[in-house]
Design an enzyme around this catalytic site. Sequence first.
Site, mmCIF file in Angstrom:
data_model
loop_
_atom_site.group_PDB
_atom_site.id
_atom_site.type_symbol
_atom_site.label_atom_id
_atom_site.label_comp_id
_atom_site.label_asym_id
_atom_site.label_seq_id
_atom_site.Cartn_x
_atom_site.Cartn_y
_atom_site.Cartn_z
ATOM 1 N N TRP A 107 32.169 57.914 65.359
ATOM 2 C CA TRP A 107 31.968 59.375 65.392
ATOM 3 C C TRP A 107 32.662 59.896 66.647
ATOM 4 O O TRP A 107 32.419 59.385 67.751
ATOM 5 C CB TRP A 107 30.459 59.654 65.421
ATOM 6 N N ASP A 141 22.638 54.079 67.332
ATOM 7 C CA ASP A 141 22.679 55.496 67.004
ATOM 8 C C ASP A 141 22.206 55.616 65.555
ATOM 9 O O ASP A 141 22.874 55.138 64.637
ATOM 10 C CB ASP A 141 24.119 56.021 67.150
ATOM 11 N N LYS A 159 20.130 65.423 59.693
ATOM 12 C CA LYS A 159 20.511 65.173 58.298
ATOM 13 C C LYS A 159 19.299 64.916 57.401
ATOM 14 O O LYS A 159 19.146 65.531 56.359
ATOM 15 C CB LYS A 159 21.451 63.971 58.188
HETATM 16 N N1 PGU Z 1 25.527 60.318 65.673
HETATM 17 C C1 PGU Z 1 26.282 60.250 64.585
HETATM 18 C C2 PGU Z 1 26.784 58.940 64.115
HETATM 19 C C3 PGU Z 1 26.592 61.423 63.870
HETATM 20 O O1 PGU Z 1 27.338 61.347 62.785
HETATM 21 C C4 PGU Z 1 26.102 62.665 64.338
HETATM 22 C C5 PGU Z 1 26.441 63.940 63.647
HETATM 23 C C6 PGU Z 1 25.293 62.659 65.469
HETATM 24 C C7 PGU Z 1 25.031 61.456 66.118
HETATM 25 C C8 PGU Z 1 24.705 63.877 66.095
HETATM 26 O O2 PGU Z 1 24.036 64.716 65.296
HETATM 27 P P1 PGU Z 1 23.017 65.772 65.880
HETATM 28 O O3 PGU Z 1 23.214 66.993 65.067
HETATM 29 O O4 PGU Z 1 23.308 65.965 67.306
HETATM 30 O O5 PGU Z 1 21.689 65.173 65.669
HETATM 31 N N2 PGU Z 1 27.683 64.017 63.052
HETATM 32 C C9 PGU Z 1 28.032 64.982 62.041
HETATM 33 C C10 PGU Z 1 27.703 66.407 62.437
HETATM 34 C C11 PGU Z 1 28.713 67.202 63.146
HETATM 35 C C12 PGU Z 1 28.927 66.744 64.566
HETATM 36 O O6 PGU Z 1 29.980 66.140 64.785
HETATM 37 O O7 PGU Z 1 28.064 66.957 65.415
HETATM 38 C C13 PGU Z 1 29.449 64.736 61.604
HETATM 39 O O8 PGU Z 1 29.936 65.507 60.798
HETATM 40 O O9 PGU Z 1 30.040 63.730 61.998
#
Ligand code: PGU
Length: 457
Positions: free
Chosen positions: A185, A266, A302
Amino acid sequence: MSSAMASVALLTPSATSLSLRENSKRIGFGKKHGHLLFKGKASGRVSMTVAVNTSRFEGVTMAPPDPILGVSEAFRSDTNELKLNLGVGAYRTEELQPYVLNVVKKAEKLMLERGENKEYLPIEGLAAFNKVTAELLLGADNPAIQQGRVSTVQGLSGTGSLRLAAAFIQRYFPDSKVLISSPTWGNHKNIFNDARVPWSEYRYFDPRTVGLDFEGMIADIKAAPDGSFVLLHGCAHNPTGIDPTPEQWEKIADVIQEKNHIPFFDVAYQGFASGSLDEDASSVRLFVKRGLELLVAQSYSKNLGLYAERIGAINVVCSSSDTAARVKSQLKRLARPMYSNPPVHGARVVANVVGDPNLFDEWKQEMELMAGRIKNVRQRLYENLSQKDKSGKDWSFVLKQIGMFSYTGLNKAQSDNMTDKWHIYMTKDGRISLAGLSLSKCEYLADAIIDSFHNVN
Ligand code: PGU
């Protein structure tokens, strides 16, 4: 005009110098701030503009748009009706509308009825939330919880929890680095960079097999300096959608143990990979069962659809309750000057849903529904790709991936084509969020992917 401006109205032109000085003082401009522009004259009053040519922020450069959240901004300004936002990992209904879970609405109704107040939370967050979040992650009967060895602090969702943990690593392990998967990510690197925690990558994705490079992963974890932190995606790896098998998880734990590394999970998709909360937490539980000390960041963005409530937690599983208490005290110390204490709303929602047997059951059903819808579009997309692509390319990797995303293997130019020609918004690493796809749009998406894959280099 980029410089700051302020309009100044004066009584007469002859009063200019005196009144101007006074007005300048009142509006906070000193002598050195630029020159004056007379803008016009109306009924004896002169309207002037003070233009400040040199900004104190002149050296601030324009930041690039965020690779994920910036995609949504671009999507919003596209007027084409075919447009599709597969950038951000956010669940949509079959009608492509955002979805507020029924259990969340019920929990909020309960909260209103109880007339809960808006007092500050303690630095570590809502006690009822911290209790249920650790239990949801590890299982309520987990010995680590029963022995008081888990230090849980409510965080600003997954990101904020990761950031707090990064600050903790920086303070207490300044010589350690964090190993992160390649790819991962995108925000992981930003988080560790901003916290001044050095990181390096371990191999994860093998483009030849469109699967896990398990040998590479193990070799890189082995080669890292002893006592490194190893960042692992608990389930539904982002962006690849490829998770280790249970046997592979055991081997990963073996190497981590051998090397005295510290696992750092994570968990942003518990319940979203398999549809089962317990199954999706099995990787973390396996490590805890081995008696390892570890960190786990959690997010409810999510699985409870609480994206904007910023609710999550950082859990540190320690070897004793005494250590856990000390760790917690330091996490609080780090949180206090950063944001003081976390927001209450999302914490109460989670505490109500997870803490109430009826709501909890209903949540599990809704989650299965969401996970099920994603599985359906995944299946449909695979069928459309296989039927429409006459080149004989094997698209079965789409089915093997799990969670919200599919990692298509499209390169940057091909991803650009998806957006520029087909109005399909996605991240430039070739990731598409299936959570933003409907069954009726699968065929259009398949056409776009086939075109981009074969006709763009
Ligand atoms: N860790 C991972 C692996 C994730 O994919 C995401 C969110 C988070 C942590 C953090 O999410 P929080 O909303 O802070 O709880 N990833 C999504 C959302 C958009 C972003 O980049 O924040 C994504 O689309 O990859």
